[in-house]
Design an enzyme around this catalytic site. Structure first.
Site, PDB file in Angstrom:
ATOM      1  N   LYS A  53       0.876  -1.175   0.000  1.00 18.01           N
ATOM      2  CA  LYS A  53       0.000   0.000   0.000  1.00 18.01           C
ATOM      3  C   LYS A  53       0.912   1.224   0.000  1.00 18.01           C
ATOM      4  CE  LYS A  53      -3.797   2.519   1.160  1.00 18.01           C
ATOM      5  NZ  LYS A  53      -4.465   2.270   2.453  1.00 18.01           N
ATOM      6  N   ILE A  54       0.773   2.085  -1.020  1.00 13.70           N
ATOM      7  CA  ILE A  54       1.572   3.300  -1.105  1.00 13.70           C
ATOM      8  C   ILE A  54       0.663   4.482  -1.401  1.00 13.70           C
ATOM      9  CG2 ILE A  54       3.570   1.999  -1.951  1.00 13.70           C
ATOM     10  CD1 ILE A  54       3.031   3.401  -4.718  1.00 13.70           C
ATOM     11  N   SER A  55       1.224   5.665  -1.409  1.00 11.46           N
ATOM     12  CA  SER A  55       0.492   6.861  -1.805  1.00 11.46           C
ATOM     13  C   SER A  55       0.349   6.905  -3.321  1.00 11.46           C
ATOM     14  CB  SER A  55       1.245   8.118  -1.355  1.00 11.46           C
ATOM     15  OG  SER A  55       1.415   8.158   0.034  1.00 11.46           O
ATOM     16  N   THR A 107       0.213  11.522  -1.072  1.00 12.66           N
ATOM     17  CA  THR A 107      -0.810  12.262  -1.790  1.00 12.66           C
ATOM     18  C   THR A 107      -1.173  13.522  -1.019  1.00 12.66           C
ATOM     19  OG1 THR A 107      -1.685  10.174  -2.638  1.00 12.66           O
ATOM     20  CG2 THR A 107      -3.104  12.116  -2.822  1.00 12.66           C
ATOM     21  N   ALA A 108      -1.189  13.424   0.298  1.00 17.34           N
ATOM     22  CA  ALA A 108      -1.503  14.585   1.124  1.00 17.34           C
ATOM     23  C   ALA A 108      -0.543  15.737   0.824  1.00 17.34           C
ATOM     24  CB  ALA A 108      -1.439  14.206   2.600  1.00 17.34           C
ATOM     25  N   HIS A 151      -5.848  10.239   7.685  1.00 12.25           N
ATOM     26  CA  HIS A 151      -6.454   9.138   8.429  1.00 12.25           C
ATOM     27  C   HIS A 151      -7.427   9.634   9.496  1.00 12.25           C
ATOM     28  CE1 HIS A 151      -3.877   6.643   6.145  1.00 12.25           C
ATOM     29  NE2 HIS A 151      -2.791   6.790   6.873  1.00 12.25           N
TER      30      HIS A 151
END
Length: 278
Positions: A53-55, A107-108, A151
């Site tokens: 799981k990555i951005s 992404t943030a 989150h």
């Protein structure tokens, strides 16, 4: 099969069935629980597990080695990252200031850079990378001028007495009309991608069909989070796009990465590498 994802409720909820051997025919998983900044680095270095799981923001650096799976990730509406401050302020107050972010390839942070380029005169000052769960306490203590959070912070930042300066998800959706691409599930291109995607989707479907089955597993990796926050977290981040990105999902990913590439923030991608070819 080795896999890495975060200990956050959405990921443990999604992968609970597969991790616990409840998906027929799926191989046993050897799980590493890691912060997104760590998994982004593993993927970029080529040293990571077979599945991660990555951005979405990290995709341009890894698409030669890894393929994007059409399921299992986090993409949606009303679930964007937040810019928080200890005191009520405006975007212009961030000029030259010290801001914490969860990862330089998150992404943030990519959304923050796109937003700040338009709204923060002269740009921000120092960017400090730290684990996402340490950001709000640091802003509260006055060690930072602002923090970019993801989150469950969406549900808990008021507990720290912090103020919402900008909801980057709302900004993105208003500006583009597209959902927000946050976290992607990727797998090495040398693997049986069709099967991995199928097992992932079956794990998502099992989670929805048996929503209480994963409760202990989710709780064991989110011990400081109340059950109410866990449920809100899962309800927000595990949605229709988790089962299948669909046309809107792929449009959102292309929209984010194309805009970022045009600004020189990420390498330009080959759109063909985003879509399943198996």
């Amino acid at each position: 099969m080795k896999i890495a994802f975060s200990p956050c409720p959405n990921d443990t909820f999604v992968f609970h069935a597969w991790v616990h051997g409840l998906i027929p025919g799926a191989p046993e998983l050897d799980v590493s629980y890691a912060d997104i900044d760590i998994t982004n680095g593993w993927a970029a270095s080529g040293t990571g597990p077979e599945v991660l799981k990555i951005s979405y923001a990290a995709l341009p650096w890894v698409l030669d080695e890894y393929a994007l799976l059409p399921c299992g990730g986090a993409l949606g509406r009303g679930c964007g990252p937040l810019v928080l401050t200890a005191k009520a302020s405006s975007a212009s107050d961030l000029s030259g200031r010290r801001v914490a972010v969860p990862s330089e390839r998150s992404t943030a942070y990519l959304l923050f850079r796109l937003w700040a380029a338009k709204h923060v005169p002269g740009g921000v000052g120092e960017i400090v990378v730290m684990p996402f769960d340490e950001i709000m306490p640091a802003v509260q203590r006055g060690e930072l001028d602002a923090g970019l959070v993801i989150h469950e912070a969406r549900f808990t930042y008021q507990n720290y007495g912090l103020h919402l300066l900008q909801d980057l998800g709302n900004w993105w959706e208003s500006d583009t009309g597209l959902p927000i691409p946050l976290g992607a599930i990727i797998a090495r291109r040398s693997l049986d991608l069709a099967s991995i995607a199928r097992w992932t989707r079956e794990s998502v479907e099992y989670a929805w069909a048996h929503p209480d089955a994963s409760a202990d597993y989710v709780m064991s990796h989110a011990q400081e989070m109340s059950p109410e926050v866990q449920k809100a977290h899962i309800g927000l981040y595990v949605n229709q796009y988790t089962a299948d990105l669909g046309e809107d999902g792929y449009a959102a990913i292309r929209g984010l990465l194309d805009r970022a590439a045009a600004e020189g923030l990420v390498p330009k991608i080959d759109p063909a590498k985003l879509n399943p070819s198996w």
